[in-house]
Motif scaffolding. Sequence first.
Motif, PDB file in Angstrom:
ATOM      1  N   ARG A 259       0.877  -1.174   0.000  1.00  0.00           N
ATOM      2  CA  ARG A 259       0.000   0.000   0.000  1.00  0.00           C
ATOM      3  C   ARG A 259       0.909   1.218   0.000  1.00  0.00           C
ATOM      4  NH1 ARG A 259      -5.039   1.340   0.507  1.00  0.00           N
ATOM      5  NH2 ARG A 259      -5.630  -0.800   0.879  1.00  0.00           N
ATOM      6  N   TRP A 260       0.772   2.067  -1.005  1.00  0.00           N
ATOM      7  CA  TRP A 260       1.534   3.303  -1.132  1.00  0.00           C
ATOM      8  C   TRP A 260       0.688   4.427  -0.550  1.00  0.00           C
ATOM      9  CZ3 TRP A 260       6.319   3.086  -3.681  1.00  0.00           C
ATOM     10  CH2 TRP A 260       6.593   1.899  -4.356  1.00  0.00           C
TER      11      TRP A 260
ATOM     12  N   LEU B  76      -3.504  10.269  -0.268  1.00  0.00           N
ATOM     13  CA  LEU B  76      -3.631   9.379  -1.415  1.00  0.00           C
ATOM     14  C   LEU B  76      -3.130   8.006  -0.998  1.00  0.00           C
ATOM     15  CD1 LEU B  76      -4.135   8.816  -4.432  1.00  0.00           C
ATOM     16  CD2 LEU B  76      -1.758   9.500  -4.830  1.00  0.00           C
ATOM     17  N   GLU B  77      -3.969   6.988  -1.172  1.00  0.00           N
ATOM     18  CA  GLU B  77      -3.592   5.603  -0.892  1.00  0.00           C
ATOM     19  C   GLU B  77      -3.932   4.775  -2.113  1.00  0.00           C
ATOM     20  OE1 GLU B  77      -4.681   3.718   2.788  1.00  0.00           O
ATOM     21  OE2 GLU B  77      -5.059   5.651   3.726  1.00  0.00           O
ATOM     22  N   THR B  78      -3.021   3.880  -2.469  1.00  0.00           N
ATOM     23  CA  THR B  78      -3.268   2.964  -3.566  1.00  0.00           C
ATOM     24  C   THR B  78      -2.420   1.725  -3.333  1.00  0.00           C
ATOM     25  OG1 THR B  78      -3.394   2.754  -5.976  1.00  0.00           O
ATOM     26  CG2 THR B  78      -1.459   3.885  -5.089  1.00  0.00           C
ATOM     27  N   THR B  79      -2.671   0.689  -4.084  1.00  0.00           N
ATOM     28  CA  THR B  79      -1.858  -0.518  -3.986  1.00  0.00           C
ATOM     29  C   THR B  79      -1.214  -0.798  -5.332  1.00  0.00           C
ATOM     30  OG1 THR B  79      -3.760  -1.924  -4.478  1.00  0.00           O
ATOM     31  CG2 THR B  79      -3.239  -1.560  -2.155  1.00  0.00           C
ATOM     32  N   ALA B  80      -0.013  -1.327  -5.266  1.00  0.00           N
ATOM     33  CA  ALA B  80       0.719  -1.752  -6.459  1.00  0.00           C
ATOM     34  C   ALA B  80       1.807  -2.701  -6.012  1.00  0.00           C
ATOM     35  CB  ALA B  80       1.325  -0.561  -7.201  1.00  0.00           C
TER      36      ALA B  80
ATOM     37  N   PHE C 130      -0.587   2.794 -12.047  1.00  0.00           N
ATOM     38  CA  PHE C 130       0.125   3.296 -10.876  1.00  0.00           C
ATOM     39  C   PHE C 130       1.369   4.006 -11.379  1.00  0.00           C
ATOM     40  CE2 PHE C 130       3.700   2.980  -7.964  1.00  0.00           C
ATOM     41  CZ  PHE C 130       3.178   3.598  -6.836  1.00  0.00           C
TER      42      PHE C 130
ATOM     43  N   CYS D 275       4.237   7.067  -9.712  1.00  0.00           N
ATOM     44  CA  CYS D 275       4.586   8.086  -8.720  1.00  0.00           C
ATOM     45  C   CYS D 275       5.989   8.591  -9.015  1.00  0.00           C
ATOM     46  CB  CYS D 275       4.442   7.551  -7.302  1.00  0.00           C
ATOM     47  SG  CYS D 275       5.878   6.844  -6.542  1.00  0.00           S
TER      48      CYS D 275
END
Length: 158
Positions: free
Chosen positions: A70-71, A81-85, A112, A114
């Motif tokens: 989880r970033w 901002l939260e997302t998974t990759a 994704f 960043c």
Amino acid sequence: AFTPAVLAPSRSSSHAQQNTRMRLSRGGLQVASANSVQLRMASGPAAEESKKTSALGKLLKECEGWGLVRWVSVNPSGAVLETTADMSVGQSSFEVPGKGQYLTLATPDKLFECHINVDKAKTVTFSQDAAKVGGHTLHVMRVKDGAGGIMMSCMLQY
């Protein structure tokens, strides 16, 4: 001797807090932990920016075995901002005139992506902390600026 496995958190570790610090300095990447594990990239005639980019990029490559993470990025104006990759995202670097050298992390489909300003990224910390909710252990890597502010966090997903 340094081995990347020292930095990768064990999924069976205890809830005791454990910290490892990595410092991006003029000489490259420096790692320090409670048990005095250290790694320094050799200094030389190469540009400092490319050494910083390669140091942070190399560290992130060493963490590819983490799999899905989880970033998290917190904007000081109030947005989170939260997302998974997957940790094995592609890497590239570029320079923005007047702003510095950036490391780009992106999946092939660009769902994704960043960018981390490596001129501002000074320290990378690894910790094991008890979750605020749920009672499980969080394994967290944080990229921090020179003042200790968190630029980006990566948490193992279970």
